[in-house]
Design an enzyme around this catalytic site. Structure first.
Site, PDB file in Angstrom:
ATOM      1  NE  ARG A  50      -2.611   0.622   3.515  1.00 48.97           N
ATOM      2  CZ  ARG A  50      -1.863   1.232   4.450  1.00 48.97           C
ATOM      3  NH1 ARG A  50      -1.416   2.452   4.251  1.00 48.97           N
ATOM      4  NH2 ARG A  50      -1.566   0.622   5.575  1.00 48.97           N
ATOM      5  CE1 TYR A 103     -15.356  11.533 -15.918  1.00 46.84           C
ATOM      6  CE2 TYR A 103     -14.451  11.532 -13.707  1.00 46.84           C
ATOM      7  CZ  TYR A 103     -15.084  10.877 -14.743  1.00 46.84           C
ATOM      8  OH  TYR A 103     -15.448   9.567 -14.594  1.00 46.84           O
ATOM      9  CG  ASP A 175      -7.877  16.085 -15.187  1.00 51.12           C
ATOM     10  OD1 ASP A 175      -7.221  15.552 -16.098  1.00 51.12           O
ATOM     11  OD2 ASP A 175      -8.807  15.517 -14.596  1.00 51.12           O
ATOM     12  CE  LYS A 200     -10.619   7.923 -19.169  1.00 52.16           C
ATOM     13  NZ  LYS A 200     -10.450   7.526 -17.768  1.00 52.16           N
TER      14      LYS A 200
END
Ligand code: PLP
Length: 384
Positions: A50, A103, A175, A200
């Site tokens: 983690r 978004y 972004d 993406k």
């Protein structure tokens, strides 16, 4: 350089050109001194999944290099990266300004989650600098925009927004998902934090999930603390897949950009197409700014308002998939009215230019003749 970030020297003197996937969730130490050196940061090393995997660390180095920033932090998704970046710099009482076109889930995070933490948010048109300037308050800590917006491809003036934010003691976060660092590097234009949905363009094949925050080392460290506590780490496999995709980023983005421009030029002249939204068209509202900021093209995204969109989509069946994501090497279509912008009230969607006939195209890297042939076939009614 970034393409070779995964090379790993082997004990026998040769080098693995492709980094192995480190699936171990924990690492062993020879003695307490070595463990102490790792935990204190004197000699950082992988110790628990983690907290970051070796594959994630390699990807972080590659992405910091590509975005031209001091540091990077990879995360389980774009939203894990964005929320960690924001939580790293914001506290109760702070104020955020953001573009109303961001978004949908970023919008919901800022509109619904952050006010619960006592963080106020103002939504503005980030292409209207006067409106942005008027929204600043003494407690404004962050201005957040997207470099190319979804789905209408508006182009905020990142250098001007950085100047505005910095003059008020605030940070600018961008972004950069739709552009990728191959066509736009926000840090060069003054942005302090850069985020991506890695699934993406950075990975590029619809097969890896992740996010990244790039920026100054202290800002990335603050985001990392939040990410590790809230538990949004990226998997080793997704980091490894992204590293493979990243090797062709430059090549892919040149092909995406060229194909998207060619498609925009054809669509704009077709009688069935009411509007085309692409920064490379001379009637785009930020055309001149876009040409200045994006000398190497705009990537593969564009939208078009097409008469009888349902019939157009049906005609493309088996040729161009209807899939609500983007940035694959194959061309895909999506329907903002019914997916990304579904939650917005109908009058607001129409006010923004998002109509039931608006389709977003994520233009791939196929042979442009084949691609234009498929689109023209569907535009002309899909009859063979
Ligand atoms: N930012 C943009 C511009 C996006 O398009 C998306 C997802 O589509 C996100 C952020 C969120 O990324 P993720 O889905 O990886 O959480």
């Amino acid at each position: 350089m970034a393409a070779r970030a995964g090379e790993v020297a082997q004990p026998n003197g040769s080098t693995a050109l492709v980094e192995p996937i480190y699936q171990s969730t924990v690492y062993a130490y020879p003695d307490l001194e070595a463990l102490e050196a790792s935990m204190s940061g004197a000699q950082p090393s992988a110790f628990y999944y983690r907290n970051g995997t070796p594959n994630g660390a390699t990807l972080e180095r590659a992405l910091a290099m590509l975005e031209g920033t001091e540091a990077a932090l990879v995360a389980a998704s774009g939203m894990a990266a964005i929320s960690s970046a924001f939580l790293g710099v914001l506290k109760t009482g702070d104020h955020v300004i953001t573009d109303s076109r961001v978004y949908g889930v970023t919008y919901a995070l800022l509109a619904e989650e952050f006010p619960r933490l006592g963080i106020a948010v103002s939504f503005v048109d980030a292409c209207n600098l006067e409106e942005v300037e008027a929204a600043f308050r003494p407690e404004t800590r962050l201005l957040h925009v997207e470099s190319l917006t979804n789905p209408l491809m508006t182009v905020p003036d990142v250098p001007a927004l950085a100047r505005l934010a910095h003059a008020r003691g605030a940070l600018l976060s961008v972004d950069n998902t739709f552009a990728s660092p191959a066509v736009f590097r926000p840090a060069q234009h003054g942005a302090d934090l850069i985020t991506h949905s890695v699934s993406k363009y950075l990975s590029g094949h619809s097969n890896a999930m992740g996010g990244v925050v790039c920026g100054r080392a202290d800002l990335v460290a603050a985001a990392r603390t939040r990410l590790l506590r809230y538990g949004g780490s990226m998997s080793a496999f997704d980091a490894w897949m992204t590293l493979q995709g990243l090797k062709t980023l430059g090549l892919r983005m040149r092909a995406h950009s060229g194909n998207a421009q060619a498609v925009a030029d054809v669509l704009v002249n077709h009688p069935r197409v009411r509007a085309v939204y692409h920064p490379g068209l001379s009637d785009h509202p930020q055309f001149h700014l876009a040409m200045d900021l994006y000398p190497d093209g705009f990537g593969g995204m564009l939208s078009a308002d097409i008469d009888d969109a349902p019939a157009f989509v049906r005609s493309l069946a088996g040729r161009i998939p209807l899939a609500p994501s983007l940035a694959d090497v194959i061309t895909t279509l999506s329907w903002p009215w019914g997916t990304s912008h579904r939650a917005l009230p109908e009058p607001e969607r129409r006010r923004l230019g998002i109509t039931p006939n608006l389709l977003r195209l994520s233009i791939g890297i196929e042979d442009i003749g084949d691609l234009l042939g498929d689109l023209e076939f569907a535009l002309d009614g899909g009859q063979t």
